[in-house]
Structure formats: C-alpha cells, structure tokens
Design a protein around this motif. Structure first.
Motif, short mmCIF file in Angstrom:
data_model
loop_
_atom_site.label_atom_id
_atom_site.label_comp_id
_atom_site.label_asym_id
_atom_site.label_seq_id
_atom_site.Cartn_x
_atom_site.Cartn_y
_atom_site.Cartn_z
N PRO A 154 0.81 -1.24 0.00
CA PRO A 154 0.00 0.00 0.00
C PRO A 154 0.83 1.27 0.00
CG PRO A 154 -0.90 -1.62 1.55
CD PRO A 154 0.41 -2.16 1.09
N ARG A 155 2.00 1.25 0.64
CA ARG A 155 2.79 2.49 0.73
C ARG A 155 3.33 2.94 -0.63
NH1 ARG A 155 5.97 -1.58 2.77
NH2 ARG A 155 8.10 -1.83 1.96
N TYR A 156 3.30 2.03 -1.62
CA TYR A 156 3.80 2.38 -2.95
C TYR A 156 2.66 2.53 -3.96
CZ TYR A 156 8.36 0.96 -1.12
OH TYR A 156 9.50 0.85 -0.37
N ALA A 157 1.44 2.50 -3.49
CA ALA A 157 0.29 2.53 -4.41
C ALA A 157 0.30 3.76 -5.31
CB ALA A 157 -1.01 2.46 -3.62
N GLY A 158 0.77 4.89 -4.81
CA GLY A 158 0.78 6.10 -5.62
C GLY A 158 1.94 6.18 -6.58
N GLN A 159 2.95 5.33 -6.39
CA GLN A 159 4.14 5.38 -7.24
C GLN A 159 4.16 4.29 -8.32
OE1 GLN A 159 7.91 5.94 -4.93
NE2 GLN A 159 6.58 5.88 -3.14
N LEU A 160 3.41 3.23 -8.09
CA LEU A 160 3.45 2.08 -8.99
C LEU A 160 2.09 1.82 -9.62
CD1 LEU A 160 5.54 -0.36 -6.74
CD2 LEU A 160 6.38 1.07 -8.62
N SER A 161 2.12 1.39 -10.87
CA SER A 161 0.90 0.99 -11.58
C SER A 161 0.90 -0.52 -11.73
CB SER A 161 0.85 1.66 -12.96
OG SER A 161 0.77 3.06 -12.84
N TYR A 162 -0.28 -1.11 -11.61
CA TYR A 162 -0.40 -2.56 -11.68
C TYR A 162 -1.49 -2.95 -12.67
CZ TYR A 162 -1.44 -7.38 -10.41
OH TYR A 162 -1.67 -8.73 -10.46
N LEU A 163 -1.16 -3.93 -13.53
CA LEU A 163 -2.11 -4.43 -14.52
C LEU A 163 -2.25 -5.94 -14.34
CD1 LEU A 163 -3.78 -4.08 -17.17
CD2 LEU A 163 -1.65 -4.54 -18.41
N PRO A 164 -3.42 -6.43 -13.89
CA PRO A 164 -3.59 -7.88 -13.79
C PRO A 164 -3.58 -8.51 -15.18
CG PRO A 164 -5.67 -6.74 -13.37
CD PRO A 164 -4.61 -5.68 -13.47
N LEU A 165 -2.91 -9.64 -15.31
CA LEU A 165 -2.77 -10.28 -16.61
C LEU A 165 -3.38 -11.68 -16.68
CD1 LEU A 165 0.90 -9.30 -17.59
CD2 LEU A 165 -1.23 -8.34 -18.46
N MET A 166 -3.18 -12.48 -15.63
CA MET A 166 -3.64 -13.86 -15.71
C MET A 166 -3.98 -14.38 -14.33
SD MET A 166 -1.84 -17.12 -17.63
CE MET A 166 -0.53 -17.41 -16.44
N ARG A 167 -5.07 -15.13 -14.25
CA ARG A 167 -5.43 -15.85 -13.03
C ARG A 167 -5.55 -17.33 -13.39
NH1 ARG A 167 -10.43 -13.55 -10.07
NH2 ARG A 167 -9.31 -14.23 -8.20
N GLU A 168 -4.87 -18.16 -12.64
CA GLU A 168 -4.88 -19.58 -12.95
C GLU A 168 -5.01 -20.38 -11.66
OE1 GLU A 168 -1.19 -21.08 -14.56
OE2 GLU A 168 -0.08 -19.39 -13.70
N PRO A 169 -5.62 -21.57 -11.74
CA PRO A 169 -5.82 -22.39 -10.54
C PRO A 169 -4.54 -23.08 -10.10
CG PRO A 169 -6.63 -23.55 -12.46
CD PRO A 169 -6.23 -22.18 -12.94
N LEU A 170 -4.52 -23.44 -8.84
CA LEU A 170 -3.45 -24.29 -8.33
C LEU A 170 -3.78 -25.74 -8.63
CD1 LEU A 170 -2.69 -22.79 -4.79
CD2 LEU A 170 -1.33 -22.55 -6.87
N ILE A 171 -2.75 -26.50 -8.93
CA ILE A 171 -2.88 -27.95 -9.10
C ILE A 171 -1.84 -28.62 -8.21
CG2 ILE A 171 -3.78 -27.76 -11.46
CD1 ILE A 171 -0.96 -28.41 -12.47
N VAL A 172 -1.87 -29.93 -8.17
CA VAL A 172 -0.95 -30.68 -7.31
C VAL A 172 0.17 -31.27 -8.15
CG1 VAL A 172 -0.74 -32.47 -5.57
CG2 VAL A 172 -2.93 -31.30 -5.88
N ALA A 173 1.39 -31.04 -7.72
CA ALA A 173 2.56 -31.72 -8.30
C ALA A 173 2.97 -32.81 -7.32
CB ALA A 173 3.71 -30.74 -8.52
N MET A 174 3.07 -34.04 -7.82
CA MET A 174 3.38 -35.17 -6.94
C MET A 174 4.24 -36.18 -7.68
SD MET A 174 -0.35 -37.04 -7.04
CE MET A 174 -1.22 -35.49 -6.88
N SER A 175 4.79 -37.11 -6.92
CA SER A 175 5.62 -38.15 -7.52
C SER A 175 4.74 -39.19 -8.19
CB SER A 175 6.49 -38.81 -6.46
OG SER A 175 5.68 -39.53 -5.54
N ASP A 176 5.36 -40.01 -9.03
CA ASP A 176 4.64 -41.10 -9.69
C ASP A 176 3.95 -42.01 -8.67
OD1 ASP A 176 5.32 -40.35 -12.25
OD2 ASP A 176 7.18 -41.51 -12.26
N ASP A 177 4.68 -42.38 -7.62
CA ASP A 177 4.13 -43.30 -6.63
C ASP A 177 2.90 -42.71 -5.94
OD1 ASP A 177 6.10 -45.12 -7.19
OD2 ASP A 177 7.41 -44.51 -5.53
N THR A 178 2.98 -41.41 -5.58
CA THR A 178 1.84 -40.77 -4.93
C THR A 178 0.65 -40.68 -5.88
OG1 THR A 178 3.35 -39.46 -3.56
CG2 THR A 178 1.07 -38.69 -3.72
N ALA A 179 0.92 -40.40 -7.16
CA ALA A 179 -0.16 -40.29 -8.14
C ALA A 179 -0.87 -41.63 -8.30
CB ALA A 179 0.40 -39.81 -9.47
#
Length: 309
Positions: A154-179
């Motif tokens: 928040p302290r930099y809100a007046g100095q920096l501009s932000y443009l949202p580009l992408m929203r993506e879901p989380l998935i699980v990365a696991m080993s072969d055995d766990t899968a």
C-alpha cells in the motif's frame, strides 16, 4: 578536439576523387574553401591526410588508415535521425523486465513472443526475482517493469501501476508413486499427511498465503516438509519424493521425470500474476510493452496434456 562532420565528408570526397577540383565539383563548392577545410581538419587531427603535388593528391598512410573509420563514423551519424525516431516510437531501445519464477512457464514466454513480434528492435533484459524484490528494484529505478504476484504494498500505491494479466488455478505436483495411490482429481484432504514443498513466506508472502488459505478453508493444517526459492527446485524436490506441492497450472509445461500433475477436486484457489511499473517513469519502450500486455489474452481453460499423465 572539436571534429566537424562536414570536414570529414570533405575528406572522404577528396580521398575518393584523388583530386581537389573534382571533389569540389562533387560537393558543389569551389576549390579554395575545400582546401582550407581539409587543412583545418589536418590541424585538428594533428596529422597530414594527403600528400599533395601539382598534379596529384594521394592519401598519406595516416589518411589511408583513417578513411574506413571516417566512413563508419559518417554512416553512424547518418543513421542517428532514424534511430532517434525509432526510440521515440518505442521501436528501439532496451527493456529490463523482472519476473517471478511461476511466470516462466506460461505468461512470460507468451508475452515475450507477442512483444518481440511487434517490437523486434527492442533489446530485452530478463531477470528472475521475487515480487518483494521487484518492488524494491522498481522504486530504485533498476528495472523497468516486473511480472509479479500481488498485492502491491500500500505504501507504494501512488508510485506504482499494476495491470492484472492472468489468473490460474493451483494444481498438485506429486511423484509417480503418490499419483498411483491417489488417482485422478485429488481431494486436498488426501494431501494432509504428506510433506508440503513450498516457497518461504518471507520471499513470496502472497503465494504462500494462497496455499495456506487453501488448506485452512478445508480445515487442514499442512505439514511443511521443504522450502525452496525457485519453482524448478520445488518440482525437483517433488521428483525426489520429498513431498507434494501446490503449483500454478502453467507449471504443467515444466516436464520433469517422476513428476505428475493432477487437478484438485476441491474448489480451485486462483493465483494472479500481473505487470508492475513505475507510474512516473514510462519510456516509449515501456509504454509499448504495457500496450502489448493490455492487449494480451491468456490461453483458454483447456486442461493441459501433462495433467493426463
């Protein structure tokens, strides 16, 4: 030493014509002023460029060796107006861009491809950096922009501009055995007793909190196994059987032997990545990059092939 480009052009003309009269005609001037300008150039350089006789003009060894350098200098000088116009249009120059490691497997290469197709003359300097470091580097003026995971402090809100580009879901990365044990879509509860490989919160607080909130909403407390500061390292630790990891879906593009990606059965938490830059320091090159980013479209929601492993 104050070199005069006009005198250098006169030198080239005389060197090519080997005759002051013909060079003067070529330059649309009379011979005496041309001779005076050449002598003035020789005085400035401190060396004779021509050996003159009543019937001929020949280059001295200094003049002969200097001629190709003068030609290169004049060619460069002639190109300056076009270069200045390209710089003003953002078609030339340099762009320094930082990026979080999660952007390296989807957003970054796609955005770079779109930008370089439109602005092939711009030189890119890319550096991997966490979101908190990107903010510091931007404020200090050491980078032009960054691909980061919000929020912006928040302290930099007046100095920096932000443009949202992408929203993506989380998935699980696991080993072969766990899968093999867990099957297709994985309920988060099935991961509760497995070690979690994750970024340290001090380096990626927003991303860390998204993962922790995911567990908290399911009434679970994760068992932190290992911490790593790069996504490649996290996936390598998963491959080595050190635990599981929740990663953005674009990480499916990071193929690693022994690692399988699976979607979560629970409501999928979303990770946002956006572009950050200084509001008061938008160069033509940066302006072009922001324009490309505004027009960039994220990929569709089809499940990537690696999920089917």
């Amino acid at each position: 030493m104050g070199l005069d480009l006009r005198q250098l052009r006169y030198f080239v003309a005389v060197a090519e014509e080997r005759h002051f009269g013909r060079a003067a005609s070529r330059l649309a001037m009379t011979q005496p002023p041309l001779s005076q300008q050449i002598m003035a150039l020789e005085e400035t350089l401190g060396a004779a460029l021509f050996a003159r006789t009543r019937r001929s003009v020949e280059l001295t060894p200094v003049g002969r060796d200097l001629l190709p350098e003068v030609r290169r200098l004049l060619t460069l000088a002639d190109s300056l107006p076009a270069l200045a116009q390209s710089l003003a249009r953002g078609e030339a120059g340099e762009l320094s861009l930082a990026f979080v490691s999660t952007a390296d497997y989807g957003l970054l290469p796609q955005l770079m491809r779109a930008f370089t197709e439109r602005y092939p003359g711009v030189r890119l300097q890319l550096v991997e950096s966490t979101s908190d470091i990107q903010v510091e580097e931007l404020i200090a003026g050491r980078i032009d922009a960054g691909l980061m995971i919000p929020p912006v402090p928040p302290r930099y809100a007046g100095q920096l501009s932000y443009l949202p580009l992408m929203r993506e879901p989380l998935i699980v990365a696991m080993s072969d055995d766990t899968a093999r044990q867990l099957g297709g879509e994985v309920p988060l509860a099935a991961l509760a007793d497995l070690p979690l490989v994750v970024f340290p919160r001090r380096l990626a607080p927003a991303f860390y909190d998204i993962i922790m909130d995911c567990y908290a909403r399911a009434g679970l407390t994760p068992r932190i196994g290992q911490e790593a500061i790069q996504m490649q390292t996290i996936v390598s630790l998963v491959s080595a059987g050190m635990g599981v990891a929740l990663v953005p879906r674009s990480l499916c593009n990071l193929r690693r032997t022994g690692v399988v990606y699976r979607p979560l059965r629970d409501a999928e938490p979303l990770v946002e990545t956006g572009l950050l830059w200084r509001s008061d320091d938008v160069s033509p090159v940066l302006g072009g990059f922001v324009e490309v980013a505004r027009g960039w479209q994220p990929p569709d929601d089809r499940v990537p092939a690696p999920l089917l492993i």
